[in-house]
Design a protein around this motif. Structure first.
Motif, PDB file in Angstrom:
ATOM      1  N   MET A   1      23.983  40.875  16.449  1.00 37.98           N
ATOM      2  CA  MET A   1      22.855  39.982  16.164  1.00 37.98           C
ATOM      3  C   MET A   1      23.341  38.541  16.280  1.00 37.98           C
ATOM      4  SD  MET A   1      20.324  39.810  12.837  1.00 37.98           S
ATOM      5  CE  MET A   1      21.576  39.386  11.644  1.00 37.98           C
ATOM      6  N   VAL A   2      22.604  37.738  17.016  1.00 36.73           N
ATOM      7  CA  VAL A   2      22.939  36.324  17.151  1.00 36.73           C
ATOM      8  C   VAL A   2      21.706  35.499  16.828  1.00 36.73           C
ATOM      9  CG1 VAL A   2      24.779  36.647  18.846  1.00 36.73           C
ATOM     10  CG2 VAL A   2      22.447  36.374  19.631  1.00 36.73           C
ATOM     11  N   GLY A   3      21.913  34.206  16.693  1.00 35.79           N
ATOM     12  CA  GLY A   3      20.806  33.314  16.385  1.00 35.79           C
ATOM     13  C   GLY A   3      20.955  32.732  15.005  1.00 35.79           C
ATOM     14  N   ASN A   4      19.871  32.193  14.502  1.00 38.98           N
ATOM     15  CA  ASN A   4      19.881  31.542  13.196  1.00 38.98           C
ATOM     16  C   ASN A   4      19.637  32.580  12.112  1.00 38.98           C
ATOM     17  OD1 ASN A   4      19.854  29.751  11.135  1.00 38.98           O
ATOM     18  ND2 ASN A   4      18.065  28.616  11.820  1.00 38.98           N
ATOM     19  N   THR A   5      20.702  33.013  11.452  1.00 36.58           N
ATOM     20  CA  THR A   5      20.615  34.077  10.447  1.00 36.58           C
ATOM     21  C   THR A   5      20.672  33.538   9.020  1.00 36.58           C
ATOM     22  OG1 THR A   5      22.996  34.434  10.553  1.00 36.58           O
ATOM     23  CG2 THR A   5      21.611  35.780  12.007  1.00 36.58           C
ATOM     24  N   ILE A   6      20.656  32.224   8.875  1.00 41.11           N
ATOM     25  CA  ILE A   6      20.587  31.592   7.558  1.00 41.11           C
ATOM     26  C   ILE A   6      19.423  30.614   7.603  1.00 41.11           C
ATOM     27  CG2 ILE A   6      21.744  30.110   5.872  1.00 41.11           C
ATOM     28  CD1 ILE A   6      24.387  31.255   6.890  1.00 41.11           C
ATOM     29  N   GLY A   7      18.518  30.725   6.634  1.00 40.96           N
ATOM     30  CA  GLY A   7      17.344  29.863   6.624  1.00 40.96           C
ATOM     31  C   GLY A   7      17.177  29.145   5.300  1.00 40.96           C
TER      32      GLY A   7
ATOM     33  N   TRP B   1      16.799  27.167  -2.322  1.00 40.68           N
ATOM     34  CA  TRP B   1      17.299  28.473  -1.936  1.00 40.68           C
ATOM     35  C   TRP B   1      17.676  28.493  -0.465  1.00 40.68           C
ATOM     36  CZ3 TRP B   1      11.955  29.429  -3.959  1.00 40.68           C
ATOM     37  CH2 TRP B   1      11.950  29.606  -5.352  1.00 40.68           C
ATOM     38  N   ILE B   2      18.542  29.422  -0.147  1.00 35.89           N
ATOM     39  CA  ILE B   2      18.772  29.779   1.245  1.00 35.89           C
ATOM     40  C   ILE B   2      18.596  31.290   1.338  1.00 35.89           C
ATOM     41  CG2 ILE B   2      20.324  27.864   1.797  1.00 35.89           C
ATOM     42  CD1 ILE B   2      22.658  29.888   1.600  1.00 35.89           C
ATOM     43  N   MET B   3      18.381  31.771   2.540  1.00 41.78           N
ATOM     44  CA  MET B   3      18.248  33.208   2.744  1.00 41.78           C
ATOM     45  C   MET B   3      19.142  33.593   3.914  1.00 41.78           C
ATOM     46  SD  MET B   3      14.803  35.493   3.006  1.00 41.78           S
ATOM     47  CE  MET B   3      14.466  35.331   1.255  1.00 41.78           C
TER      48      MET B   3
ATOM     49  N   TYR C   1      16.489  49.509  13.923  1.00 42.80           N
ATOM     50  CA  TYR C   1      17.165  48.647  12.959  1.00 42.80           C
ATOM     51  C   TYR C   1      16.228  48.247  11.827  1.00 42.80           C
ATOM     52  CZ  TYR C   1      20.343  47.901  16.907  1.00 42.80           C
ATOM     53  OH  TYR C   1      21.202  48.076  17.953  1.00 42.80           O
ATOM     54  N   LYS C   2      16.843  47.699  10.780  1.00 41.41           N
ATOM     55  CA  LYS C   2      16.157  46.974   9.718  1.00 41.41           C
ATOM     56  C   LYS C   2      16.917  45.680   9.513  1.00 41.41           C
ATOM     57  CE  LYS C   2      13.935  50.481   6.937  1.00 41.41           C
ATOM     58  NZ  LYS C   2      13.430  50.766   5.625  1.00 41.41           N
ATOM     59  N   LEU C   3      16.214  44.666   9.039  1.00 38.27           N
ATOM     60  CA  LEU C   3      16.861  43.429   8.632  1.00 38.27           C
ATOM     61  C   LEU C   3      16.900  43.401   7.109  1.00 38.27           C
ATOM     62  CD1 LEU C   3      15.090  40.861  10.980  1.00 38.27           C
ATOM     63  CD2 LEU C   3      17.382  41.835  11.246  1.00 38.27           C
ATOM     64  N   GLN C   4      18.022  42.961   6.563  1.00 35.91           N
ATOM     65  CA  GLN C   4      18.110  42.772   5.115  1.00 35.91           C
ATOM     66  C   GLN C   4      18.158  41.267   4.851  1.00 35.91           C
ATOM     67  OE1 GLN C   4      21.762  43.282   2.657  1.00 35.91           O
ATOM     68  NE2 GLN C   4      20.586  44.978   1.784  1.00 35.91           N
ATOM     69  N   PHE C   5      17.306  40.811   3.956  1.00 31.83           N
ATOM     70  CA  PHE C   5      17.215  39.398   3.588  1.00 31.83           C
ATOM     71  C   PHE C   5      17.734  39.231   2.173  1.00 31.83           C
ATOM     72  CE2 PHE C   5      13.986  40.423   6.664  1.00 31.83           C
ATOM     73  CZ  PHE C   5      14.041  39.371   7.564  1.00 31.83           C
ATOM     74  N   ARG C   6      18.692  38.307   1.997  1.00 34.63           N
ATOM     75  CA  ARG C   6      19.264  38.035   0.671  1.00 34.63           C
ATOM     76  C   ARG C   6      18.914  36.609   0.264  1.00 34.63           C
ATOM     77  NH1 ARG C   6      24.791  40.093   2.733  1.00 34.63           N
ATOM     78  NH2 ARG C   6      24.377  42.310   2.819  1.00 34.63           N
ATOM     79  N   LEU C   7      18.241  36.474  -0.871  1.00 33.81           N
ATOM     80  CA  LEU C   7      17.864  35.172  -1.409  1.00 33.81           C
ATOM     81  C   LEU C   7      18.983  34.656  -2.302  1.00 33.81           C
ATOM     82  CD1 LEU C   7      15.601  33.018  -1.739  1.00 33.81           C
ATOM     83  CD2 LEU C   7      14.861  34.318  -3.742  1.00 33.81           C
ATOM     84  N   ILE C   8      19.424  33.435  -2.038  1.00 28.90           N
ATOM     85  CA  ILE C   8      20.547  32.845  -2.770  1.00 28.90           C
ATOM     86  C   ILE C   8      20.119  31.477  -3.271  1.00 28.90           C
ATOM     87  CG2 ILE C   8      22.926  32.011  -2.558  1.00 28.90           C
ATOM     88  CD1 ILE C   8      23.204  34.087  -0.242  1.00 28.90           C
TER      89      ILE C   8
ATOM     90  N   ILE D   1      11.324  31.431   7.466  1.00 24.54           N
ATOM     91  CA  ILE D   1      10.829  31.853   8.771  1.00 24.54           C
ATOM     92  C   ILE D   1      12.020  31.930   9.713  1.00 24.54           C
ATOM     93  CG2 ILE D   1       9.221  31.306  10.636  1.00 24.54           C
ATOM     94  CD1 ILE D   1       7.723  29.569   8.486  1.00 24.54           C
ATOM     95  N   PHE D   2      12.137  33.038  10.437  1.00 24.15           N
ATOM     96  CA  PHE D   2      13.301  33.275  11.301  1.00 24.15           C
ATOM     97  C   PHE D   2      12.860  33.497  12.755  1.00 24.15           C
ATOM     98  CE2 PHE D   2      14.551  34.365   7.024  1.00 24.15           C
ATOM     99  CZ  PHE D   2      15.795  33.756   6.913  1.00 24.15           C
ATOM    100  N   PRO D   3      12.541  32.404  13.476  1.00 28.92           N
ATOM    101  CA  PRO D   3      12.040  32.542  14.847  1.00 28.92           C
ATOM    102  C   PRO D   3      13.129  32.754  15.900  1.00 28.92           C
ATOM    103  CG  PRO D   3      12.088  30.243  14.238  1.00 28.92           C
ATOM    104  CD  PRO D   3      12.509  31.028  13.022  1.00 28.92           C
ATOM    105  N   SER D   4      14.386  32.658  15.506  1.00 25.81           N
ATOM    106  CA  SER D   4      15.447  32.774  16.518  1.00 25.81           C
ATOM    107  C   SER D   4      16.520  33.778  16.105  1.00 25.81           C
ATOM    108  CB  SER D   4      16.058  31.405  16.817  1.00 25.81           C
ATOM    109  OG  SER D   4      16.572  30.831  15.631  1.00 25.81           O
ATOM    110  N   ILE D   5      16.097  35.022  15.924  1.00 27.40           N
ATOM    111  CA  ILE D   5      17.034  36.127  15.691  1.00 27.40           C
ATOM    112  C   ILE D   5      16.980  37.014  16.933  1.00 27.40           C
ATOM    113  CG2 ILE D   5      17.495  38.209  14.360  1.00 27.40           C
ATOM    114  CD1 ILE D   5      16.508  36.759  11.904  1.00 27.40           C
ATOM    115  N   PHE D   6      18.148  37.285  17.496  1.00 29.24           N
ATOM    116  CA  PHE D   6      18.250  38.043  18.738  1.00 29.24           C
ATOM    117  C   PHE D   6      19.180  39.237  18.539  1.00 29.24           C
ATOM    118  CE2 PHE D   6      18.315  33.425  19.406  1.00 29.24           C
ATOM    119  CZ  PHE D   6      17.040  33.244  19.906  1.00 29.24           C
TER     120      PHE D   6
END
Length: 167
Positions: free
Chosen positions: A67-73, A43-45, A102-109, A90-95
């Protein structure tokens, strides 16, 4: 969602002034099929940023420039606090660049076919979850980063690609 962000410091548009949201967002996939460690990286998210209304409901997906950083995990097969295995994102580098709520939406693919032999020609969103509402502060009013959670420390010891300033 096993760890929601609570706050962040706006990082602006300059280079090198990136401050990750705090605490680090962590999502655990609850898989009914009881698959083994081989599910790692099936999976990726993807993460998107949403504005919220007065009741905290997501109202609008915001442009990528906020929003910048690693948005795909990728999923990581790790062990939690009670030594139970699971697939974690785990998303340690979202800026976030602009102060606000705000809210973050996570999509599992799913990326691979169930037999793990082929990359799927078309992907579909398997599941979606949103974080709790969190506030991104201007630099001068940011209350400061919290210490990493016990869960974050346990997971970080199991993989080399998690870097956090305060670990």
């Amino acid at each position: 969602m096993v760890q929601n962000p609570h706050q962040g410091r706006a990082c602006g548009y300059g280079k090198g002034d990136y401050r990750s949201i705090d605490p680090v967002p962590i999502v655990k996939v609850l898989d009914d099929t009881n698959q083994s460690e081989n599910t790692d990286n099936d999976w990726i998210m993807c993460v998107t940023l949403w504005s919220v209304d007065n009741e905290g409901n997501p109202t609008k997906e915001l442009t990528k420039s906020r929003m910048v950083g690693n948005t795909i995990g990728e999923s990581r097969y790790l062990y939690d606090l009670v030594d139970e295995p699971g697939s974690y994102f785990i998303f340690p580098s979202i800026f976030i660049r602009v102060p606000g709520l705000y809210k973050l939406q996570f999509r599992l693919i799913q990326v691979f076919s169930p037999d793990r032999m082929t990359l799927l020609p078309e992907t579909e969103v398997i599941s979606t979850i949103c974080s709790n509402t969190f506030e991104v502060y201007p630099t001068k009013t940011f209350p400061g980063k919290s210490k990493p959670s016990v869960l974050m420390r346990v997971l970080a010891k199991q993989t080399h690609d998690i870097k956090s300033r305060s670990l």
